[in-house]
Motif scaffolding. Structure first.
Motif, PDB file in Angstrom:
ATOM      1  N   UNK A   1       0.850  -1.192   0.000  1.00 40.87           N
ATOM      2  CA  UNK A   1       0.000   0.000   0.000  1.00 40.87           C
ATOM      3  C   UNK A   1       0.883   1.239   0.000  1.00 40.87           C
ATOM      4  N   UNK A   2       0.680   2.114  -0.975  1.00 42.11           N
ATOM      5  CA  UNK A   2       1.519   3.300  -1.129  1.00 42.11           C
ATOM      6  C   UNK A   2       0.808   4.531  -0.593  1.00 42.11           C
ATOM      7  N   UNK A   3       1.530   5.341   0.183  1.00 47.38           N
ATOM      8  CA  UNK A   3       0.969   6.595   0.668  1.00 47.38           C
ATOM      9  C   UNK A   3       2.020   7.694   0.565  1.00 47.38           C
ATOM     10  N   UNK A   4       1.597   8.847   0.062  1.00 48.67           N
ATOM     11  CA  UNK A   4       2.474  10.009  -0.019  1.00 48.67           C
ATOM     12  C   UNK A   4       2.040  11.027   1.025  1.00 48.67           C
ATOM     13  N   UNK A   5       2.973  11.443   1.883  1.00 47.70           N
ATOM     14  CA  UNK A   5       2.664  12.407   2.932  1.00 47.70           C
ATOM     15  C   UNK A   5       2.625  13.827   2.362  1.00 47.70           C
TER      16      UNK A   5
ATOM     17  N   UNK B   1       7.159  12.961   1.049  1.00 47.87           N
ATOM     18  CA  UNK B   1       7.752  11.666   1.390  1.00 47.87           C
ATOM     19  C   UNK B   1       6.755  10.553   1.090  1.00 47.87           C
ATOM     20  N   UNK B   2       7.286   9.360   0.797  1.00 48.60           N
ATOM     21  CA  UNK B   2       6.432   8.235   0.425  1.00 48.60           C
ATOM     22  C   UNK B   2       6.755   7.020   1.276  1.00 48.60           C
ATOM     23  N   UNK B   3       5.708   6.280   1.669  1.00 50.95           N
ATOM     24  CA  UNK B   3       5.882   5.025   2.383  1.00 50.95           C
ATOM     25  C   UNK B   3       5.240   3.916   1.570  1.00 50.95           C
TER      26      UNK B   3
END
Length: 286
Positions: free
Chosen positions: A87-91, A95-97
């Motif tokens: 699961x990709x999330x961009x803050x 920044x990306x996790x």
């Protein structure tokens, strides 16, 4: 843990203030043990103290219920179940996790002015945007991770299995157990063994790309999606028309080739695909 300690401190302080008030008013006679203190109360005081205690405890309960209720409004949570794609999330800072299966992440709606703090359980790969004035801090069960801007993989499914591998930049790891800290550089991996941080050369470089084999993008900008795809291959590169960068995309890829991923993107957003040698172009429909 921090909240529990703060609550106990507030409770003890309240009892101390009550004890001091009774002592000043000359109401201490009967012996009673309260929070480690021996208090002496007259019978006529007991009823008054009980009332105050009830009000005090009710006040504390309301205070913590209010804070518990407000927490979801201040923080966001991501949770990835077993068998799900990355699961990709961009803050908000860029920044990306990449969150692995059976992993969860908590983070604030808005980062503080002096730091960017998130809470991780499980495995995840981070690409942190550089900002020397606002270090990025990841709290896990075993350690704190502090970075300025870098790329690294964290394995933290449990305290004993903690490890971190740096792809680029420098990462500071601080053990929660004893405060031991070490700087981990690109090409290095640090593990927690017998409550000690041990640094070694990274042997498994495939771990960095493994997150992208089965991956889910939800409401991610097309520029971010293309950038992430390009990081997985050197044979071809996707090139995106500048005006398309902010388009949002929700899509899942599963061991797809760069060309197939480009095709799926074009189908989803009604875009045009063309290829010249090792460059795949994504543009508006003519």
């Amino acid at each position: 843990m921090m909240f529990r300690e703060e609550r106990e401190n507030k409770t003890n302080q309240a009892w101390n203030n009550l004890y001091q008030r009774l002592q000043e008013d000359g109401l201490l006679e009967q012996s009673v043990e309260v929070s480690g203190r021996r208090m002496f109360l007259t019978p006529r005081t007991l009823k008054w103290v009980a009332s105050v205690a009830v009000l005090l405890l009710c006040g504390i309960s309301v205070y913590w219920l209010h804070n518990a209720a407000s927490t979801p409004l201040d923080r966001l949570a991501l949770k990835n179940e077993k068998g799900n794609p990355t699961l990709v999330n961009t803050f908000e800072d860029g920044s990306t996790v990449y969150l692995s299966e059976q992993a969860s992440l908590e983070y604030p709606v808005h980062f503080a002015k002096n730091e960017r703090t998130v809470f991780l359980k499980g495995d995840a790969y981070f690409e942190v945007s550089g900002n020397p004035e606002r270090p990025f801090i990841i709290e896990t069960k075993a350690a704190f991770i502090k970075v300025i801007g870098t790329k690294f993989n964290v394995k933290s499914k449990n305290e004993a299995a903690f490890s971190l591998s740096v792809r680029s930049g420098i990462v500071k790891v601080i053990s929660k157990k004893n405060g031991e800290s070490t700087d981990v550089r690109a090409g290095q991996t640090v593990c927690l063994k017998a409550d000690k941080l041990q640094t070694m050369q990274t042997r498994d470089y495939e771990q960095f790309n493994s997150y992208l084999k089965y991956i889910h993008f939800k409401d991610q900008t097309l520029s971010n999606v293309v950038r992430m795809i390009n990081e997985t291959t050197d044979s071809v590169q996707l090139k995106l028309a500048p005006e398309l960068g902010d388009r949002l995309l929700t899509v899942t890829f599963s061991n797809d080739s760069p060309y197939t991923m480009a095709e799926l993107i074009c189908m989803a957003l009604n875009l045009q695909l063309s290829q010249q040698q090792n460059i795949i172009y994504i543009t508006q429909q003519k």
